[in-house]
Design an enzyme around this catalytic site. Structure first.
Site, PDB file in Angstrom:
ATOM      1  N   GLU A 190      14.575 -24.206  -4.255  1.00 49.21           N
ATOM      2  CA  GLU A 190      15.197 -25.467  -3.901  1.00 49.21           C
ATOM      3  C   GLU A 190      13.989 -26.368  -3.604  1.00 49.21           C
ATOM      4  OE1 GLU A 190      18.293 -26.556  -4.099  1.00 49.21           O
ATOM      5  OE2 GLU A 190      19.380 -24.756  -4.575  1.00 49.21           O
ATOM      6  N   SER A 191      14.373 -27.540  -3.810  1.00 50.39           N
ATOM      7  CA  SER A 191      13.534 -28.864  -3.467  1.00 50.39           C
ATOM      8  C   SER A 191      11.982 -28.503  -4.290  1.00 50.39           C
ATOM      9  CB  SER A 191      13.105 -28.830  -1.876  1.00 50.39           C
ATOM     10  OG  SER A 191      14.265 -28.900  -1.269  1.00 50.39           O
ATOM     11  N   ARG A 192      12.128 -27.839  -5.454  1.00 52.50           N
ATOM     12  CA  ARG A 192      10.845 -27.648  -6.231  1.00 52.50           C
ATOM     13  C   ARG A 192       9.792 -27.022  -5.821  1.00 52.50           C
ATOM     14  NH1 ARG A 192      12.887 -28.667 -11.491  1.00 52.50           N
ATOM     15  NH2 ARG A 192      14.266 -30.572 -11.190  1.00 52.50           N
ATOM     16  N   LEU A 193      10.130 -26.167  -4.395  1.00 51.92           N
ATOM     17  CA  LEU A 193       9.211 -25.251  -3.984  1.00 51.92           C
ATOM     18  C   LEU A 193       9.198 -23.751  -4.247  1.00 51.92           C
ATOM     19  CD1 LEU A 193       9.617 -26.626  -0.325  1.00 51.92           C
ATOM     20  CD2 LEU A 193       7.769 -27.247  -1.803  1.00 51.92           C
ATOM     21  N   HIS A 194       8.912 -23.823  -5.603  1.00 56.92           N
ATOM     22  CA  HIS A 194       9.176 -22.687  -6.316  1.00 56.92           C
ATOM     23  C   HIS A 194       7.999 -21.644  -5.877  1.00 56.92           C
ATOM     24  CE1 HIS A 194      11.417 -25.282  -8.827  1.00 56.92           C
ATOM     25  NE2 HIS A 194      10.395 -25.773  -9.360  1.00 56.92           N
TER      26      HIS A 194
END
Length: 214
Positions: A190-194
């Site tokens: 989520e939230s591009r916090l890969h």
């Protein structure tokens, strides 16, 4: 019954990927991810983007199918007179990408491509459907042709030529093995916090594992 990709995607994104759960061997880690993907309804999970570049560094990309893999590397098959093959012969440094977008996962591989022995290509060619074998003989891959009817006429000609018995392996067709130097596992969050982990080869069978920022 195969797993629904949407439900699996949510589960994988919630769980993420941690350093502790990674196998020290990236091929075994690939096997885990690939095996999970094969158990879903995704079409052609063995499809991978192959990126090559010519001697001047001009890139090109296309989708090919992974047919074999082991500790030595990742194998695909093609016409040795195709554009991809000509570029590999000029510059063997290539990249592969498994874009499992539906599962919020990617695997990126960089390394060097090398032709596999003819005996290995013949073994695989013998398992192909007869139509695919005829197609390999018939298509002057990557060359300009005037019409589809020309291609279909060639198919008919080859089918007639090899109407009796087994179809031999074309001298201009076979496999390449991509010997990996780097393998990155990308898990969407989520939230591009890969979560991203990169294996870098150190020596013949040693790998360094690094976490990368998303």
């Amino acid at each position: 019954m195969n797993v629904n990709p949407e439900a699996l995607r949510r589960e994988l994104m919630d769980h993420g990927l941690s350093r502790d759960e990674l196998d020290p061997n990236p091929i075994k880690q690939f096997q885990q991810w690939y095996g999970l993907t094969l158990g879903t309804d995704l079409p052609e999970p063995n499809g991978m983007t192959l990126c090559t570049a010519d001697a001047q560094g001009r890139p090109s990309a296309r989708t090919v199918l992974l047919k074999l893999y082991d500790e030595r590397g990742f194998v695909f098959f093609t016409n040795y007179e195709s554009r991809k093959s000509k570029e590999i012969e000029q510059n063997p440094c290539v990249a592969l990408l498994f874009p499992w977008v539906a599962l919020a996962r990617q695997i990126q591989i960089t390394g060097r491509a090398e032709r596999i022995p003819t005996a290995e290509s013949l073994k695989y060619f013998a398992t192909r459907a007869r139509g695919s074998q005829i197609g390999a003989w018939s298509s002057p891959q990557s060359q300009v042709i005037s019409s589809r009817s020309l291609l279909e006429s060639k198919v008919a000609e080859i089918a007639q030529k090899f109407s009796q018995g087994e179809i031999p392996l074309p001298a201009f067709w076979g496999g390449y093995r991509v010997v990996p130097e780097m393998i990155e596992f990308w898990q969407g969050r989520e939230s591009r916090l890969h979560d991203r982990f990169r294996y870098v080869r150190e020596g013949t069978d040693q790998w360094r594992i690094e976490r990368l920022a998303p």
